[in-house]
Write an enzyme that holds these catalytic residues in place. Structure first.
Site, PDB file in Angstrom:
ATOM      1  N   GLY A  47     -16.976  36.464 -32.133  1.00  0.00           N
ATOM      2  CA  GLY A  47     -15.594  36.890 -32.320  1.00  0.00           C
ATOM      3  C   GLY A  47     -15.013  37.449 -31.026  1.00  0.00           C
ATOM      4  O   GLY A  47     -14.528  36.689 -30.196  1.00  0.00           O
ATOM      5  N   SER A 119     -21.565  33.227 -28.046  1.00  0.00           N
ATOM      6  CA  SER A 119     -20.174  33.545 -27.758  1.00  0.00           C
ATOM      7  C   SER A 119     -20.055  35.051 -27.541  1.00  0.00           C
ATOM      8  O   SER A 119     -20.812  35.621 -26.761  1.00  0.00           O
ATOM      9  CB  SER A 119     -19.285  33.021 -28.879  1.00  0.00           C
ATOM     10  OG  SER A 119     -17.939  32.975 -28.491  1.00  0.00           O
ATOM     11  N   TRP A 120     -19.119  35.739 -28.230  1.00  0.00           N
ATOM     12  CA  TRP A 120     -19.050  37.196 -28.066  1.00  0.00           C
ATOM     13  C   TRP A 120     -20.388  37.854 -28.393  1.00  0.00           C
ATOM     14  O   TRP A 120     -20.787  38.850 -27.778  1.00  0.00           O
ATOM     15  CB  TRP A 120     -17.957  37.797 -28.957  1.00  0.00           C
ATOM     16  CG  TRP A 120     -18.205  39.256 -29.227  1.00  0.00           C
ATOM     17  CD1 TRP A 120     -18.668  39.817 -30.380  1.00  0.00           C
ATOM     18  CD2 TRP A 120     -18.048  40.346 -28.297  1.00  0.00           C
ATOM     19  NE1 TRP A 120     -18.804  41.179 -30.228  1.00  0.00           N
ATOM     20  CE2 TRP A 120     -18.435  41.536 -28.952  1.00  0.00           C
ATOM     21  CE3 TRP A 120     -17.620  40.418 -26.964  1.00  0.00           C
ATOM     22  CZ2 TRP A 120     -18.402  42.784 -28.338  1.00  0.00           C
ATOM     23  CZ3 TRP A 120     -17.592  41.669 -26.349  1.00  0.00           C
ATOM     24  CH2 TRP A 120     -17.979  42.832 -27.031  1.00  0.00           C
ATOM     25  N   ASP A 275     -18.286  22.930 -22.812  1.00  0.00           N
ATOM     26  CA  ASP A 275     -17.751  24.097 -23.503  1.00  0.00           C
ATOM     27  C   ASP A 275     -16.500  24.551 -22.751  1.00  0.00           C
ATOM     28  O   ASP A 275     -16.586  25.175 -21.695  1.00  0.00           O
ATOM     29  CB  ASP A 275     -18.797  25.210 -23.525  1.00  0.00           C
ATOM     30  CG  ASP A 275     -18.358  26.430 -24.326  1.00  0.00           C
ATOM     31  OD1 ASP A 275     -17.143  26.597 -24.533  1.00  0.00           O
ATOM     32  OD2 ASP A 275     -19.236  27.218 -24.719  1.00  0.00           O
TER      33      ASP A 275
END
Length: 323
Positions: A47, A119-120, A275
């Site tokens: 997120g 990710s986060w 990505d």
């Protein structure tokens, strides 16, 4: 258990769960599944503000792992929920989340745990591990990010060179951020508005942009961002814009610069070459700075991964299960 190399483990349900009081009026949801006597592992979701999903449980052999999942402050089943404008975001920072992870580890009586997330989630994993290396056995990260301001600028401005139509709409959502104004900070301010319509419009515009960045990737189901339920969308955008407008309260380049603190911790980094949300250079630089990390580059994959990414993650987790 007989499985194909890129086949996840069967769906499993938690055998324990609860709400952890982490102070500041916040309760953090947690759950545990798998083997109570297995190797401890913590799933750190992305997120920021996505919340943990049941699908993450399926990366772990339920016979060999004791898998812990939790919803970071303000999202998922944790309270207060960031979709409520009354929720106080002052007590939702990277330092708070690191402290929450430590409280959860102590609550569950875990000495060391493997950390998994992308990710986060990878930013939070690295920040936690560099502060508490003695508590980390291994690390597995698909989609590496460190939330440098340069990475944030790429995601919300630079990649607009590839999607100029969508980026024009994203920029138009905050006309007050003229010229080289800080779009992320402008969206963060809008997500604090008392006006429901202002928050709803900012949420929709932000999610449309995030979906555009992922639009060249293959996925099934609804769009990754705008396909979420409304309450989850608002929490996600409020938390994302809050964290990214502050550079996650990290010094620029801190996590790569301090990667030497991870010495002795085996790491598996898996990153898609295409990505667009988090370019490969970050994973490359981290792997060079972290002596015990192995980087696997997946040609043809993006931020969401795919069968080859799944296979690499499963292989790493199966390998570490025996250690």
């Amino acid at each position: 258990m007989d499985r194909k190399p890129d086949e996840k483990y069967p769906v499993i349900e938690p055998y324990d769960q609860g709400m952890l009081d982490v102070g500041d009026g916040n309760l953090v949801y947690w759950e545990v599944c798998g083997n109570p006597d297995g190797k401890p592992a913590l799933v750190v979701h992305g997120g920021p503000g996505s919340g943990c999903g049941a699908h993450s449980r399926q990366y772990f052999d339920p016979d060999r792992y004791r898998v812990v999942l939790f919803d970071q402050r303000g999202c998922g089943r944790s309270t207060p929920h960031a979709s409520d404008p009354a929720a106080d975001m002052r007590h939702n920072t990277t330092a708070h989340l690191i402290a929450d992870m430590e409280r959860l580890r102590v609550r569950l009586g875990i000495e060391k745990w493997l950390l998994y997330g992308g990710s986060w989630g990878s930013t939070l994993i690295l920040a936690y591990a560099e502060e508490h290396p003695e508590r980390v056995s291994e690390i597995v990260i698909p989609a590496v990010t460190t939330t440098r301001r340069s990475e944030i600028d790429w995601l919300y401005r630079g990649v607009g060179q590839i999607f100029p139509e969508a980026w024009d709409l994203f920029r138009a959502g905050v006309p007050e951020a003229v010229g080289d104004g800080d779009l992320v900070a402008a969206y963060a301010r809008r997500m604090e508005s008392p006006d429901t319509a202002v928050r709803a419009k900012a949420t929709a515009d932000w999610c449309a942009w995030e979906d555009a960045v992922l639009s060249q990737e293959t996925y099934t189901g609804p769009p990754p961002y705008s396909g979420r339920p409304g309450r989850a969308q608002q929490a996600l955008v409020r938390i994302c814009s809050h964290y990214f407008s502050h550079g996650a309260w990290l010094e620029e380049g801190q996590l790569i610069r301090n990667a030497g603190r991870l010495a002795g911790i085996p790491g598996a980094l898996v990153h898609g070459r295409f990505d667009l949300g988090g370019p490969l250079i970050t994973a490359w630089e981290l792997a060079k700075a972290w002596p015990d990390a192995e980087l696997t580059v997946i040609d043809g994959a993006g931020h969401l991964g795919g069968p080859a990414t799944t296979r690499a993650v499963l292989e790493a987790l199966d390998r570490f299960a025996a250690q």
